[in-house]
Design a protein around this motif. Structure first.
Motif, mmCIF file in Angstrom:
data_model
loop_
_atom_site.group_PDB
_atom_site.id
_atom_site.type_symbol
_atom_site.label_atom_id
_atom_site.label_comp_id
_atom_site.label_asym_id
_atom_site.label_seq_id
_atom_site.Cartn_x
_atom_site.Cartn_y
_atom_site.Cartn_z
ATOM 1 N N ALA A 1 9.841 0.176 -7.428
ATOM 2 C CA ALA A 1 10.468 1.710 -7.628
ATOM 3 C C ALA A 1 9.759 2.370 -8.660
ATOM 4 C CB ALA A 1 11.979 1.338 -7.747
ATOM 5 N N ALA A 2 9.517 1.742 -9.688
ATOM 6 C CA ALA A 2 8.898 2.507 -10.936
ATOM 7 C C ALA A 2 7.610 2.828 -10.707
ATOM 8 C CB ALA A 2 8.968 1.881 -12.009
ATOM 9 N N LEU A 3 6.691 2.093 -9.726
ATOM 10 C CA LEU A 3 5.319 2.164 -9.570
ATOM 11 C C LEU A 3 5.096 3.065 -8.130
ATOM 12 C CD1 LEU A 3 3.943 -1.172 -11.015
ATOM 13 C CD2 LEU A 3 4.336 1.178 -12.131
ATOM 14 N N GLU A 4 5.914 3.387 -7.655
ATOM 15 C CA GLU A 4 5.839 4.049 -6.326
ATOM 16 C C GLU A 4 4.653 5.292 -6.659
ATOM 17 O OE1 GLU A 4 7.777 5.811 -2.296
ATOM 18 O OE2 GLU A 4 9.222 5.581 -3.933
ATOM 19 N N GLY A 5 3.898 5.395 -5.810
ATOM 20 C CA GLY A 5 2.824 6.481 -5.945
ATOM 21 C C GLY A 5 1.787 6.145 -7.207
ATOM 22 N N ALA A 6 1.735 5.118 -7.817
ATOM 23 C CA ALA A 6 1.249 5.071 -9.074
ATOM 24 C C ALA A 6 -0.496 5.138 -8.851
ATOM 25 C CB ALA A 6 1.444 3.752 -9.995
ATOM 26 N N SER A 7 -0.942 4.544 -7.906
ATOM 27 C CA SER A 7 -2.361 4.723 -7.497
ATOM 28 C C SER A 7 -2.767 6.014 -7.026
ATOM 29 C CB SER A 7 -2.617 3.662 -6.614
ATOM 30 O OG SER A 7 -2.595 2.299 -6.833
ATOM 31 N N ALA A 8 -1.785 6.855 -6.435
ATOM 32 C CA ALA A 8 -2.302 8.117 -6.043
ATOM 33 C C ALA A 8 -2.270 9.055 -7.074
ATOM 34 C CB ALA A 8 -1.179 8.624 -4.993
ATOM 35 N N ARG A 9 -1.304 8.638 -8.302
ATOM 36 C CA ARG A 9 -1.338 9.531 -9.294
ATOM 37 C C ARG A 9 -2.558 9.258 -10.366
ATOM 38 N NH1 ARG A 9 4.060 7.893 -9.430
ATOM 39 N NH2 ARG A 9 3.794 6.412 -10.860
ATOM 40 N N THR B 1 1.447 9.676 -19.126
ATOM 41 C CA THR B 1 -0.118 9.399 -19.297
ATOM 42 C C THR B 1 -1.127 9.983 -18.116
ATOM 43 O OG1 THR B 1 0.669 7.441 -20.569
ATOM 44 C CG2 THR B 1 -1.849 7.727 -20.002
ATOM 45 N N ALA B 2 -0.907 9.359 -16.895
ATOM 46 C CA ALA B 2 -1.803 9.530 -15.940
ATOM 47 C C ALA B 2 -1.460 11.137 -15.050
ATOM 48 C CB ALA B 2 -1.384 8.715 -14.702
ATOM 49 N N SER B 3 -0.495 11.821 -15.504
ATOM 50 C CA SER B 3 -0.191 13.128 -15.013
ATOM 51 C C SER B 3 -1.114 14.286 -15.824
ATOM 52 C CB SER B 3 1.154 13.372 -15.391
ATOM 53 O OG SER B 3 1.638 13.616 -16.873
ATOM 54 N N ASP B 4 -1.574 13.862 -17.065
ATOM 55 C CA ASP B 4 -2.568 14.498 -17.678
ATOM 56 C C ASP B 4 -3.793 14.174 -17.807
ATOM 57 O OD1 ASP B 4 -0.084 16.329 -18.457
ATOM 58 O OD2 ASP B 4 0.067 14.918 -20.251
ATOM 59 N N ALA B 5 -4.268 13.204 -16.796
ATOM 60 C CA ALA B 5 -5.261 12.621 -16.713
ATOM 61 C C ALA B 5 -6.523 13.093 -15.801
ATOM 62 C CB ALA B 5 -4.940 11.123 -16.234
ATOM 63 N N PRO B 6 -7.682 13.251 -16.088
ATOM 64 C CA PRO B 6 -8.664 13.635 -15.023
ATOM 65 C C PRO B 6 -8.676 12.918 -13.893
ATOM 66 C CG PRO B 6 -9.689 12.206 -16.631
ATOM 67 C CD PRO B 6 -8.300 12.293 -17.192
ATOM 68 N N ASP B 7 -9.679 13.327 -12.817
ATOM 69 C CA ASP B 7 -9.667 12.464 -11.709
ATOM 70 C C ASP B 7 -9.531 11.140 -11.481
ATOM 71 O OD1 ASP B 7 -10.162 12.128 -8.933
ATOM 72 O OD2 ASP B 7 -12.597 12.235 -9.044
ATOM 73 N N LEU B 8 -10.189 10.531 -12.272
ATOM 74 C CA LEU B 8 -10.133 8.798 -12.609
ATOM 75 C C LEU B 8 -9.797 8.614 -14.002
ATOM 76 C CD1 LEU B 8 -10.176 6.042 -11.224
ATOM 77 C CD2 LEU B 8 -12.854 6.297 -11.478
ATOM 78 N N VAL C 1 0.766 -1.228 0.109
ATOM 79 C CA VAL C 1 0.005 0.030 0.056
ATOM 80 C C VAL C 1 1.140 1.329 -0.066
ATOM 81 C CG1 VAL C 1 -1.561 1.345 1.360
ATOM 82 C CG2 VAL C 1 -1.980 -1.091 1.090
ATOM 83 N N MET C 2 1.887 1.307 0.906
ATOM 84 C CA MET C 2 2.761 2.372 0.967
ATOM 85 C C MET C 2 3.615 2.521 -0.500
ATOM 86 S SD MET C 2 4.655 1.880 4.544
ATOM 87 C CE MET C 2 5.430 3.365 4.255
ATOM 88 N N ILE C 3 4.033 1.359 -1.229
ATOM 89 C CA ILE C 3 4.434 1.590 -2.443
ATOM 90 C C ILE C 3 3.510 2.136 -3.468
ATOM 91 C CG2 ILE C 3 5.298 0.418 -4.308
ATOM 92 C CD1 ILE C 3 6.590 -1.536 -2.414
ATOM 93 N N LEU C 4 2.385 1.726 -3.569
ATOM 94 C CA LEU C 4 1.331 2.278 -4.507
ATOM 95 C C LEU C 4 0.769 3.716 -4.347
ATOM 96 C CD1 LEU C 4 -0.254 -1.225 -5.117
ATOM 97 C CD2 LEU C 4 1.251 0.058 -6.832
ATOM 98 N N LEU C 5 0.645 3.959 -3.384
ATOM 99 C CA LEU C 5 0.145 5.420 -2.885
ATOM 100 C C LEU C 5 1.003 6.217 -2.464
ATOM 101 C CD1 LEU C 5 -3.197 4.310 -0.541
ATOM 102 C CD2 LEU C 5 -3.028 5.317 -2.928
#
Length: 481
Positions: free
Chosen positions: A364-372, A205-212, A5-9
């Motif tokens: 390492a590459a996906l750290e914070g991916a879900s939060a993004r 990709t996700a950086s320019d994405a809407p809320d979801l 959870v810490m990695i993904l968020l």
């Protein structure tokens, strides 16, 4: 699961919510203890029938929307739906037989997991192998508790399981909160891999994405994405492999000449990073030596080497058997991980091999991916969405099994597939299915109106609109992984 959870968020998102996680963990543990204690006598106040009805409805809903999934996602949801429906029917059946069967199933699962953990820890001897054995013994004791009828003659099976689930889930939240309170970077990464507080990561990709952001399938051939290459043991065997279910999928394959193939894993990014660790000299994998080199001890460390790129490795060996591609990753964190990790070329078949290297690089590459993905969401929504996604629990179990045994290409493949569903979420639930259906209906009505208007004006219908109208109701997501 706490580290995943810490990695993904990401720590930045979770650190400000550690008090809420602490309270949620306390409440979950308390409710779990109450449910478990309540089931210790024959006067059970737990609402069994309403719980079974909710479980059945959830199982049926999961089966209905499972067809919207892709590849492994569809299979996972089908397994979840069937399991929920089966458990609900056993509860509704009531009396002795339903509770007895359910108790035997849970007991067998606990027993198998405990024995597997003890045996693997005893053989591999990783750093915390004694703690893993203690946990395995505890699981066996839980299995014995479910096997024997005392004190409720199996009637309390459901409250027991629910209570244990709440206790374990709450304990994970408490661990997560305690770590967040005193850490400045993600413990799942090396300190050198943690992004500085004043550095904004480069996103795709996700950086320019809407809320979801929801994608209808894996990345296309020309799409910017991270690629995990996996050579499965069977696919990379020199000769024809003797089929051994599960063993040749997750451990090793043996060909007709008795030669063992363990497969391989590598990671490739569009920025030019290629991570593929291999022993500098071929390790003797004869059956009589294989057990000895499985131990994660220093005497089994050998010099390793990193392959230069995928094309070179594929030409020298063979193309990868399976590829998993992920859009939503952080190339800067991956680069920092790679700069630090490649300074040490040590190879160990169990604890520092090609698969463990790829898995750590992927984290390492996906750290914070879900939060993004849910970067505009406020409050607890990203955490809630993550915790209610089945792939998180699958990824957590794979990670746990790999930590107590060893990372193998088969486990890395399943881990990458599960993480790809979390980093690049696909439509899956009722709300998402409703949005997809309404969107298709709107496009179909629009095409019909345009066709009717052209017919009134005496124009020939356009081929693209006719095909779109004909296929609007049968659109399916593309891809398999």
């Amino acid at each position: 699961m706490a580290r995943l959870v810490m990695i993904l968020l990401g720590v930045d998102y979770l650190r400000t919510r550690w008090r809420g996680l602490l309270w949620l963990g306390c409440v979950s543990v308390l409710l779990g203890v109450v449910a478990f204690v309540d089931a210790l006598d024959n006067a059970i106040y737990f609402p069994m029938t309403p719980f079974a009805v909710v479980l059945l409805l959830e199982g049926l809903a999961t089966l209905v929307v499972a067809r919207s999934g892709i590849g492994g996602q569809r299979t996972l949801r089908q397994v979840k739906g069937v399991s929920f429906c089966f458990a609900a029917l056993l509860i509704l059946a009531g009396h002795h037989h339903g509770h007895f069967v359910l108790s035997m199933i849970f007991a067998t699962l606990f027993l198998a997991d405990g024995l597997l953990q003890i045996v693997s820890a005893r053989v591999v001897r990783f750093r915390t192998w004694r703690l893993a054995i203690a946990v395995g013994v505890f699981e066996i004791l839980v299995a014995i508790f479910f096997y024997q009828p005392y004190p409720t003659h199996y009637v309390g099976t459901v409250p027991y399981c629910l209570g244990l689930g709440l206790v374990f889930g709450g304990w994970n939240l408490l661990l997560l909160a305690s770590r967040l309170r005193r850490l400045d970077h993600n413990p799942g990464m090396d300190p050198a891999d943690a992004a500085p507080a004043d550095t904004a990561p480069t996103l795709h990709t996700a950086s320019d994405a809407p809320d979801l952001t929801l994608w209808d399938g894996p990345p296309g051939p020309g799409e910017h994405a991270l690629t995990v290459h996996v050579w499965t043991p069977v696919g990379s065997a020199r000769g024809e492999a003797r089929r051994q279910p599960l063993v040749d999928r997750y451990i090793a394959a043996v060909d007709r000449d008795g030669v063992i193939s363990t497969g391989h894993a590598a990671l490739e990014s569009p920025e030019g990073i290629y991570i593929s660790l291999y022993p500098a000299e071929e390790i003797d994998r004869a059956p009589d030596e294989f057990t000895r080199i499985l131990r994660a001890t220093r005497e089994n460390d050998v010099p390793g080497k990193f392959q230069p790129d995928y094309q070179t490795e594929a030409r020298a060996w063979c193309p990868s058997t399976v590829q998993v591609r992920i859009r939503n990753y952080d190339p800067e964190r991956l680069r920092r991980f790679w700069d630090a990790y490649r300074q040490d070329t040590t190879y160990n078949l169990t604890y520092r091999n090609c698969s463990s290297t790829v898995s750590h690089a992927l984290e390492a590459a996906l750290e914070g991916a879900s939060a993004r993905v849910w970067r505009q969401a406020r409050g607890w929504r990203p955490l809630w969405r993550l915790l209610t996604t089945p792939e998180l629990w699958v990824a957590a179990q794979i990670r746990k099994r790999a930590k107590t045994m060893a990372w193998t290409p088969g486990l890395t493949l399943d881990y990458a597939r599960a993480l790809s569903m979390l980093a690049d979420p696909r439509p899956s639930g009722w709300a998402s299915m409703t949005r997809m259906a309404l969107g298709q209906m709107r496009r179909q009505r629009q095409d019909w109106r345009e066709a009717a208007q052209r017919a009134e004006a005496g124009e020939a219908p356009q081929a693209g609109n006719v095909a779109s109208a004909a296929n609007a109701g049968s659109a399916r997501p593309r891809g398999t992984d």
